[in-house]
Motif scaffolding. Structure first.
Motif, PDB file in Angstrom:
ATOM      1  N   SER A   1       0.842  -1.192   0.000  1.00  0.00           N
ATOM      2  CA  SER A   1       0.000   0.000   0.000  1.00  0.00           C
ATOM      3  C   SER A   1       0.881   1.247   0.000  1.00  0.00           C
ATOM      4  CB  SER A   1      -0.905  -0.009   1.230  1.00  0.00           C
ATOM      5  OG  SER A   1      -1.421   1.268   1.488  1.00  0.00           O
ATOM      6  N   LYS A   2       0.597   2.185  -0.881  1.00  0.00           N
ATOM      7  CA  LYS A   2       1.373   3.430  -0.906  1.00  0.00           C
ATOM      8  C   LYS A   2       1.252   4.174   0.413  1.00  0.00           C
ATOM      9  CE  LYS A   2       0.954   4.263  -5.910  1.00  0.00           C
ATOM     10  NZ  LYS A   2       0.410   5.169  -6.943  1.00  0.00           N
ATOM     11  N   LYS A   3       0.056   4.176   0.959  1.00  0.00           N
ATOM     12  CA  LYS A   3      -0.173   4.856   2.233  1.00  0.00           C
ATOM     13  C   LYS A   3       0.622   4.193   3.347  1.00  0.00           C
ATOM     14  CE  LYS A   3      -3.903   6.307   5.350  1.00  0.00           C
ATOM     15  NZ  LYS A   3      -5.377   6.264   5.618  1.00  0.00           N
ATOM     16  N   GLY A   4       0.650   2.853   3.321  1.00  0.00           N
ATOM     17  CA  GLY A   4       1.395   2.122   4.343  1.00  0.00           C
ATOM     18  C   GLY A   4       2.890   2.403   4.267  1.00  0.00           C
ATOM     19  N   ILE A   5       3.406   2.496   3.046  1.00  0.00           N
ATOM     20  CA  ILE A   5       4.838   2.775   2.867  1.00  0.00           C
ATOM     21  C   ILE A   5       5.182   4.133   3.459  1.00  0.00           C
ATOM     22  CG2 ILE A   5       6.630   3.247   1.155  1.00  0.00           C
ATOM     23  CD1 ILE A   5       5.307   1.214  -0.664  1.00  0.00           C
ATOM     24  N   ASP A   6       4.323   5.122   3.206  1.00  0.00           N
ATOM     25  CA  ASP A   6       4.587   6.479   3.702  1.00  0.00           C
ATOM     26  C   ASP A   6       4.450   6.558   5.224  1.00  0.00           C
ATOM     27  OD1 ASP A   6       5.002   7.294   1.123  1.00  0.00           O
ATOM     28  OD2 ASP A   6       2.930   7.954   0.815  1.00  0.00           O
ATOM     29  N   GLU A   7       3.394   5.935   5.758  1.00  0.00           N
ATOM     30  CA  GLU A   7       3.146   6.037   7.191  1.00  0.00           C
ATOM     31  C   GLU A   7       4.166   5.257   8.016  1.00  0.00           C
ATOM     32  OE1 GLU A   7      -0.843   4.814   7.858  1.00  0.00           O
ATOM     33  OE2 GLU A   7      -1.733   6.689   7.101  1.00  0.00           O
ATOM     34  N   LEU A   8       4.584   4.101   7.511  1.00  0.00           N
ATOM     35  CA  LEU A   8       5.534   3.267   8.244  1.00  0.00           C
ATOM     36  C   LEU A   8       6.981   3.612   7.913  1.00  0.00           C
ATOM     37  CD1 LEU A   8       3.739  -0.192   7.900  1.00  0.00           C
ATOM     38  CD2 LEU A   8       3.725   1.355   9.860  1.00  0.00           C
ATOM     39  N   ASN A   9       7.174   4.497   6.954  1.00  0.00           N
ATOM     40  CA  ASN A   9       8.526   4.893   6.547  1.00  0.00           C
ATOM     41  C   ASN A   9       9.372   3.665   6.234  1.00  0.00           C
ATOM     42  OD1 ASN A   9      10.656   6.621   5.970  1.00  0.00           O
ATOM     43  ND2 ASN A   9      11.362   6.687   8.095  1.00  0.00           N
ATOM     44  N   VAL A  10       8.866   2.820   5.332  1.00  0.00           N
ATOM     45  CA  VAL A  10       9.527   1.565   4.976  1.00  0.00           C
ATOM     46  C   VAL A  10      10.888   1.860   4.344  1.00  0.00           C
ATOM     47  CG1 VAL A  10       9.375  -0.535   3.599  1.00  0.00           C
ATOM     48  CG2 VAL A  10       7.312   0.423   4.651  1.00  0.00           C
ATOM     49  N   GLN A  11      11.950   1.240   4.907  1.00  0.00           N
ATOM     50  CA  GLN A  11      13.313   1.525   4.476  1.00  0.00           C
ATOM     51  C   GLN A  11      13.949   0.390   3.676  1.00  0.00           C
ATOM     52  OE1 GLN A  11      14.861   4.511   5.097  1.00  0.00           O
ATOM     53  NE2 GLN A  11      12.942   5.218   6.025  1.00  0.00           N
ATOM     54  N   ASP A  12      13.275  -0.758   3.596  1.00  0.00           N
ATOM     55  CA  ASP A  12      13.917  -1.926   2.996  1.00  0.00           C
ATOM     56  C   ASP A  12      13.538  -2.146   1.534  1.00  0.00           C
ATOM     57  OD1 ASP A  12      11.323  -2.689   3.311  1.00  0.00           O
ATOM     58  OD2 ASP A  12      11.729  -4.514   4.452  1.00  0.00           O
ATOM     59  N   ILE A  13      12.953  -1.138   0.889  1.00  0.00           N
ATOM     60  CA  ILE A  13      12.563  -1.267  -0.514  1.00  0.00           C
ATOM     61  C   ILE A  13      13.782  -1.040  -1.407  1.00  0.00           C
ATOM     62  CG2 ILE A  13      11.180  -0.264  -2.375  1.00  0.00           C
ATOM     63  CD1 ILE A  13       9.013   0.302  -0.328  1.00  0.00           C
ATOM     64  N   LEU A  14      14.051  -2.023  -2.273  1.00  0.00           N
ATOM     65  CA  LEU A  14      15.208  -1.956  -3.167  1.00  0.00           C
ATOM     66  C   LEU A  14      14.861  -1.331  -4.515  1.00  0.00           C
ATOM     67  CD1 LEU A  14      16.509  -5.572  -2.478  1.00  0.00           C
ATOM     68  CD2 LEU A  14      17.378  -3.462  -1.475  1.00  0.00           C
ATOM     69  N   TYR A  15      13.633  -1.585  -4.975  1.00  0.00           N
ATOM     70  CA  TYR A  15      13.221  -1.052  -6.272  1.00  0.00           C
ATOM     71  C   TYR A  15      11.704  -0.976  -6.327  1.00  0.00           C
ATOM     72  CZ  TYR A  15      12.664  -0.487 -11.310  1.00  0.00           C
ATOM     73  OH  TYR A  15      12.318  -0.006 -12.549  1.00  0.00           O
ATOM     74  N   THR A  16      11.196   0.101  -6.903  1.00  0.00           N
ATOM     75  CA  THR A  16       9.760   0.273  -7.102  1.00  0.00           C
ATOM     76  C   THR A  16       9.460   0.221  -8.593  1.00  0.00           C
ATOM     77  OG1 THR A  16       9.586   1.669  -5.121  1.00  0.00           O
ATOM     78  CG2 THR A  16       7.782   1.769  -6.722  1.00  0.00           C
TER      79      THR A  16
END
Length: 318
Positions: free
Chosen positions: A112-127
């Motif tokens: 979820s885009k909202k989840g990524i922003d709210e949780l400040n996900v740091q482990d994403i390598l590529y979108t």
């Protein structure tokens, strides 16, 4: 819930154990607490014969490859779909040195885009860019790091799967030439003809079709990972650490708790071997007697061929 509580207990017990060792506290209170025992639900899985049958009837090479990677390499579905060619080592030199392998270090996931922003996900390598221009799309497809460090692992490949991967790579190159500028080169092992990544729902639907066509009991894709672990434990006679190295389980007890019935089978075989070796042969004394017994025919033949040996034997008897 019991598994979560057990994991929390293990973490806190370790932390307070260090505090006790460093003399920050008098004693570790978690030593007096017994964590709840987690009962794993029994999952329906395919046997190796069933998987062979599924591969026989499977007409989609993407589904076939996904099944093989999960079964042979004990991969999770996200790890299968997130595998890139840069992490696949199947060159002639790798094969010659018996070192064909893959390195698992990422997984494909839709977030979820909202989840990524709210949780400040740091482990994403590529979108991945969106396949449509629909701005209202609330999710995004990403490659991200595995949840645990133990999930980052090297897995050696069976030779047949190596050849299948090499043929699949050649087929992909043909698609690249056909699509040219229209090809989306994300270096994905599992992808559509135009290079776009394959998502979970495609694999799930494909597996369901194969199951129905082969007349096999329906299973979820994760069941193939359980089938893989079960099969490997049988092959290596319960070698927990070797199996854990492939599965990427953080704790060895995840393997023993989930697959204890396989270990029990080997223990039954041990009991049968013990009975044959000890009881049916009257114990070690009988084994020793067998070892010390003389083969008369061989002795007579040796004496005929060597008269001097006969003379020495007669002198010794005198």
């Amino acid at each position: 819930m019991s598994y979560i509580l057990k994991s929390v207990h293990k973490l806190l017990s370790c932390a307070f154990g260090c505090a006790e060792k460093w003399e920050l506290i008098a004693s570790n209170p978690f030593k007096k607490v017994t964590p709840p025992k987690h009962e794993y639900a029994k999952k329906e899985i395919w046997t190796s014969e069933m998987i062979s049958r599924a591969l026989e009837v499977c007409e989609d090479p993407k589904i076939s490859l996904a099944i093989q990677l999960s079964f042979a390499c004990s991969l999770r579905i996200g790890e299968v779909l997130g595998l890139q060619w840069k992490n696949v080592f199947i060159s002639d030199e790798d094969i010659e040195k018996d070192n064909a392998h893959i390195v698992v270090e990422q997984q494909l996931q839709r977030l979820s885009k909202k989840g990524i922003d709210e949780l400040n996900v740091q482990d994403i390598l590529y979108t991945f860019p969106s396949a449509t221009d629909n701005e209202s799309n609330t999710t995004v497809l990403v490659l991200r790091k595995p949840k645990t460090q133990s999930s980052i692992r090297t897995i050696w490949l069976p030779n047949t799967l190596v050849q299948y991967l090499r043929e699949w790579k050649e087929q992909q190159n043909e698609y690249k030439e056909f699509f040219r500028d229209e090809y989306h080169d994300y270096d994905m092992v599992l992808c559509f003809e135009d290079g776009r990544p394959v998502e979970h729902n495609i694999i799930r639907k494909g597996l369901a079709k194969v199951s129905e066509k082969a007349g096999l009991p329906p299973v979820v894709f994760h069941s193939l990972r359980h089938s893989s672990t079960t099969y490997k434990l049988k092959l290596n006679h319960g070698d927990i650490k070797a199996t854990q190295g492939d599965t990427g389980h953080a704790q060895a007890d995840m393997v023993t708790d989930l697959y204890s019935h396989i270990l029990d089978e080997d223990r039954k075989i041990n009991a049968q071997k013990f009975d044959e070796s000890f009881y049916q042969n009257n114990g070690e004394d009988n084994v020793k007697r067998k070892k010390d017994s003389i083969d008369v025919d061989k002795l007579v033949a040796s004496l005929k061929d060597n008269p001097d040996l006969l003379d020495k034997l007669l002198d010794a008897l005198k």
